[in-house]
Design a protein around this motif. Sequence first.
Motif, PDB file in Angstrom:
ATOM      1  N   MET A   1      48.156 150.363  94.422  1.00 11.65           N
ATOM      2  CA  MET A   1      48.257 149.477  93.283  1.00 11.65           C
ATOM      3  C   MET A   1      47.738 150.509  92.187  1.00 11.65           C
ATOM      4  SD  MET A   1      46.313 145.962  93.566  1.00 11.65           S
ATOM      5  CE  MET A   1      44.876 145.815  92.684  1.00 11.65           C
ATOM      6  N   GLY A   2      48.832 150.374  91.145  1.00  7.07           N
ATOM      7  CA  GLY A   2      48.582 151.260  90.182  1.00  7.07           C
ATOM      8  C   GLY A   2      47.422 150.896  88.867  1.00  7.07           C
ATOM      9  N   ILE A   3      46.869 151.852  88.217  1.00  9.72           N
ATOM     10  CA  ILE A   3      45.762 151.424  87.349  1.00  9.72           C
ATOM     11  C   ILE A   3      46.553 151.427  85.832  1.00  9.72           C
ATOM     12  CG2 ILE A   3      43.534 152.380  86.232  1.00  9.72           C
ATOM     13  CD1 ILE A   3      43.138 153.994  88.876  1.00  9.72           C
ATOM     14  N   ALA A  28      45.058 138.249  83.364  1.00  6.98           N
ATOM     15  CA  ALA A  28      46.712 138.158  83.530  1.00  6.98           C
ATOM     16  C   ALA A  28      47.056 139.494  84.121  1.00  6.98           C
ATOM     17  CB  ALA A  28      47.160 137.942  82.425  1.00  6.98           C
ATOM     18  N   THR A  29      46.800 140.362  83.474  1.00  3.57           N
ATOM     19  CA  THR A  29      47.207 141.723  83.976  1.00  3.57           C
ATOM     20  C   THR A  29      46.765 142.220  85.491  1.00  3.57           C
ATOM     21  OG1 THR A  29      46.820 142.697  81.979  1.00  3.57           O
ATOM     22  CG2 THR A  29      47.335 144.473  83.217  1.00  3.57           C
ATOM     23  N   LYS A  30      45.626 141.889  85.746  1.00  5.28           N
ATOM     24  CA  LYS A  30      45.022 141.908  87.103  1.00  5.28           C
ATOM     25  C   LYS A  30      45.907 140.955  87.902  1.00  5.28           C
ATOM     26  CE  LYS A  30      41.551 142.770  90.195  1.00  5.28           C
ATOM     27  NZ  LYS A  30      40.683 141.804  90.402  1.00  5.28           N
ATOM     28  N   GLN A  31      46.143 139.815  87.758  1.00  5.34           N
ATOM     29  CA  GLN A  31      46.925 138.957  88.412  1.00  5.34           C
ATOM     30  C   GLN A  31      48.226 139.537  88.663  1.00  5.34           C
ATOM     31  OE1 GLN A  31      45.835 135.317  86.349  1.00  5.34           O
ATOM     32  NE2 GLN A  31      44.358 134.721  87.870  1.00  5.34           N
ATOM     33  N   ALA A  32      48.784 140.094  87.735  1.00  7.19           N
ATOM     34  CA  ALA A  32      50.334 140.713  87.966  1.00  7.19           C
ATOM     35  C   ALA A  32      50.091 141.850  88.754  1.00  7.19           C
ATOM     36  CB  ALA A  32      50.672 141.315  86.570  1.00  7.19           C
TER      37      ALA A  32
END
Length: 422
Positions: A1-3, A28-32
């Motif tokens: 998973m990228g940061i 939302a970014t986390k969920q993506a």
Amino acid sequence: MGIVVQKYGGSSVADATGVTRVAQRIVATKQAGHHVVVVVSAMGDTTDELLDLANDISPLPSGRELDMLLTAGERISMALLAMAIGNLGHEARSFTGSQAGVITDSAHGKAKIIDVTPGRIQAAIQDGAIAIVAGFQGVSQSSKDITTLGRGGSDTTAVALAAALQAEVCEIYTDVDGVFTADPRIVPSAQRIPAISYEEMLEMAASGAKILHLRCVEYARRHNMPIHVRSSFSHKTGTWVVDGSKVDSMEQAIISGVAHDRSEAKITVVGVPDKVGEAARIFEAVAAAQINIDMIVQNATVASTGLADISFTLPRADGQTAMAALAVLKDQVGYDTLLYDDGIGKVSLVGAGMRSHPGVSAGFFSALAQAGVNIDMISTSEIRISVIVAEDQVDDAVTAAHARFDLEARDVEAVVYGGSGR
Ligand code: ASP
Ligand code: MG
């Protein structure tokens, strides 16, 4: 998973509604499917308010205490943001700059980052939490005191963390949709620049474009960290600041944009004897006062008198300090008088294409002439032409240059969502 590192400016978190809106975006970014590390600035005009408060109490507060005070602004927003994310059912942990491993030198108010050791941030994201870091601050390696990086320094915190964490991208969220061909507050038809090279962005930032902190762009270039500047008030793609080789050469305009700066003043040393070493004496005195100068012009010596005038520009905030440092030199140098002018502005045309296209200066100057703008000083780099004009003609000069180089958008797209310029 990228940061993904995301930085939110003060206008994006100006009030509780803003904090909640930003929290939703982060989630939302986390969920993506990304690890998210957030850098946040102080809410709205908090930093200015804290500065005013300090000045009400002491005319010259100590750098150590001033930094301790100012870093409180970012601690407020980071904690509130972590709470807002918690409310949305996700874990967030806030960290001061010091806790996040932002190690600086000990120059209070303008500290430089010398190392980033983000162990606690890495641990937080490995645990599945969102890390929230207070921008614009660090801890001195030698004194262990809390430091600040200079106004607007949260951008630099974000890029430095992104580089240390080897993030995919550093997203800088602000109140406009990206970097524009001119300030949309002056030129409503300015267009968003889809991609711009680090070197052009450096020239834009150094020429007064306030969208990104100069040191953040320098840092990004050194570490080849892509920056995506975009609005926290819309979901539009913003501006990518990347290596020049990645900017599509088909899309590359000759001129990327027009920047302006109203923060400079001009000092003229009148009647300097035409002798070896006089310029050195003058500028050594200014340097000894820790003042950065910008443009310098020395006019031709008048044959009959053997005297020349030397003019230079510098930050207005340093104007009186420089005048005092030069006044001391009067007898040593033997000049006639010192003149101070803070009614000036700088307008700069920036574009990598001007390296290979003749006539850019001619086009710029004739556009200014047609707009009735008189040029006071000129300086250039390989990819920039700057002029000093009267402050009240800055808007006219920006508008004229922008029109001359066909930078206008076909459909007006510049939207200023809020804030006071950042
Ligand atoms: N809050 C600080 C300032 O207003 C840092 C930042 O916004 O980047 O300068
Ligand atoms: Mg700010």
